[in-house]
Write an enzyme that holds these catalytic residues in place. Structure first.
Site, PDB file in Angstrom:
ATOM      1  N   HIS A  91       0.634  -1.094   0.174  1.00 19.29           N
ATOM      2  CA  HIS A  91       0.084   0.030   0.088  1.00 19.29           C
ATOM      3  C   HIS A  91       0.778   1.368   0.083  1.00 19.29           C
ATOM      4  CE1 HIS A  91       0.468  -0.249   4.368  1.00 19.29           C
ATOM      5  NE2 HIS A  91       0.425   1.144   4.382  1.00 19.29           N
ATOM      6  N   ASP A 121       0.089  -7.772   1.451  1.00 20.38           N
ATOM      7  CA  ASP A 121       0.574  -6.406   1.563  1.00 20.38           C
ATOM      8  C   ASP A 121       2.088  -6.210   1.463  1.00 20.38           C
ATOM      9  OD1 ASP A 121       0.119  -3.577   1.289  1.00 20.38           O
ATOM     10  OD2 ASP A 121      -0.265  -3.423   3.678  1.00 20.38           O
ATOM     11  N   SER A 195       4.897   2.665   7.748  1.00 20.65           N
ATOM     12  CA  SER A 195       4.666   1.520   7.128  1.00 20.65           C
ATOM     13  C   SER A 195       5.681   0.961   6.073  1.00 20.65           C
ATOM     14  CB  SER A 195       3.200   1.664   5.943  1.00 20.65           C
ATOM     15  OG  SER A 195       2.046   1.853   6.945  1.00 20.65           O
TER      16      SER A 195
END
Length: 467
Positions: A91, A121, A195
């Protein structure tokens, strides 16, 4: 870049300082900036769902009215090889037109996308050159990744640059939303921009990749999630070799075995394994697997539940022949299955096949259910597909165990006691057989919009209702 000495002393489990560990691993942690050309007046709210746990820190660069705009997103990553392979979250880079990587030294390099896996992911990038500092994957199920162990999270929170936070492993084996989820929960501060960054153990090995936070405010409240390294490194290996994932595929629909099903399944002593609800065309059908089988082991390793079976199958090589042990009619049956490829199966989307012959019109009431064979009127009323086989539930007693278990009018019962039912007589026979065997419940296979599931109904409360 893995330190030769751990950050713990043999006499004391408390780290004296994280400074030496941070100094050694920091050169392998990178900041990632992506640039995407978007339509005019489309800010970051149009790119990421508001409040999404996967939302990163976005900085929208406004362009002239009516002209395309360039939107930038920030994230983190870590180098895993001397020749410049970098791991981050999918993402973070999804939809990006340009990807740049900033190293701890301040050097900035353009990165190319090697491959992605939205299911976990994970994304794999590559920069040019050799001699890059890198870190190694550790064992996310090992003794240095237990609940209560110290961990370090590193990355680029809120675009502030290289940052480190410390915490502990709060919980293991967390599941958020994916089929292959295996998250480590930590209270180390993780914020937007973290992230894709690494979660280190005290040996300086990566045991997780920081992916999501649970927060009503959007900032860290001490509930962060890192995808376990054992999942990430398997995905990365496939992306490096193939540029895509190639997961094993068994070709079954499954559900967890619940405590109330144990008595209804002959030979089962505890709630474990994966209960097969449907076997469409595929490897499992070719190997002789049947609906109602309980998968107990995969290649000699016990299967606790459906999640574990999915992980084991997905991690197995495509084309490999594996041995499964299934419980069928009270007996353990070995099956040899040659695995297909899940990605090919998902693209084909093969539907489950319907079996059985035409049924005769009849209606009966038992176990709090009003049952009827499929008729054109019922098929139209409940939107059932042509060729539907089994018994259609037309009414459910709201005070019955069936209502409590979620059975609804329009559901179709295709099996009772792990035997096909096409008439009320079949259903009655299954109930009587269960009673004769001293069972307290009857296992039903219930289909709703082609989604099968097993339900264990009490037969003790329903004896007076049978006709």
């Amino acid at each position: 870049m893995t330190p030769e000495e751990p950050a713990l002393t043999p006499e004391d489990n408390r780290p004296l300082s994280f400074a030496d560990l941070a100094e050694q691993v920091s050169p392998a942690v990178v900041n990632i900036t992506t640039t995407t050309v978007v339509a005019a007046n489309a800010g970051p709210e149009g790119m990421v769902p508001e409040g999404s746990p996967f939302e990163d820190f976005f900085n929208d660069l406004q362009g002239p009215d009516g002209a395309p705009q360039r939107s930038q997103a920030l994230g983190s990553g870590y180098v895993i090889s001397d020749d410049g392979y970098i791991v981050t979250n999918n993402h973070v880079i999804e939809g990006a037109d340009e990807i740049q990587v900033e190293f701890f030294s301040g050097e900035v390099l353009d990165a190319t996308l090697v491959g992605t896996d939205p299911n976990t992911d994970v994304a794999l990038l590559k920069v040019e050159g050799t001699g890059h500092p890198f870190v190694e994957f550790g064992d996310s199920n090992g003794e240095d990744a237990q609940v209560g162990d110290w961990v370090l999270a590193m990355g680029n929170p809120l675009g502030q640059g290289f940052s480190i936070s410390a915490g502990i492993v709060s919980a293991r084996n967390r599941e958020l939303s994916g089929t292959y989820d295996d998250y480590i929960q930590t209270d180390a501060a993780i914020n937007r921009g973290n992230s894709g960054g690494p979660l280190f153990d005290m040996n300086g090995q990566v045991i997780g990749m920081n992916t999501a936070i649970l927060s009503p405010t959007g900032g860290s409240i001490g509930i962060g999630f890192a995808m376990s390294s054992n999942v990430v490194k398997d995905v990365v290996a496939q992306l490096q070799e193939f540029g895509e994932t190639r997961r094993g595929w068994l070709g079954v629909r499954i559900q967890d075995v619940t405590a109330d099903m144990v008595d209804a399944i002959e030979g089962l002593e505890e709630a474990r394994g994966a209960l097969v609800t449907d076997v469409p065309e595929g490897p499992a059908l070719d190997a002789g697997m049947e609906s109602g089988d309980v998968v107990l082991s995969f290649n000699g390793e016990p299967v606790a539940d459906t999640r574990e079976l999915v992980r084991k199958v997905g991690a197995a090589p495509v084309g490999e022949t594996v041995t499964l042990e299934v419980l069928r009619a009270g007996e353990t049956v070995p099956l040899e299955v040659t695995l297909g490829r899940r990605e090919d199966a998902e693209a084909a989307a093969v539907p489950a096949s319907a079996e059985g012959g035409p049924a005769q019109p009849e209606t009966s009431e038992m176990l709090g259910l009003t049952l009827s064979v499929p008729t054109p009127e019922l098929m139209t009323q409940f939107g059932l597909e042509e060729g539907t086989q089994g018994l259609v539930v037309t009414e459910v007693d709201p005070a019955s165990d069936a209502a409590e278990k979620g059975i609804l009018p329009g559901d179709v019962i295709t099996e009772a006691g792990q035997a096909p039912v096409t008439s009320a007589e079949d259903f009655t026979t299954a109930v009587e057989a269960a009673e004769g065997a001293g069972r307290k419940s009857l296992l039903l296979l219930v289909r709703r919009e082609d989604n099968p599931r097993f339900v264990a109904l009490s037969i003790e409360d329903g004896e007076d209702d049978q006709q």
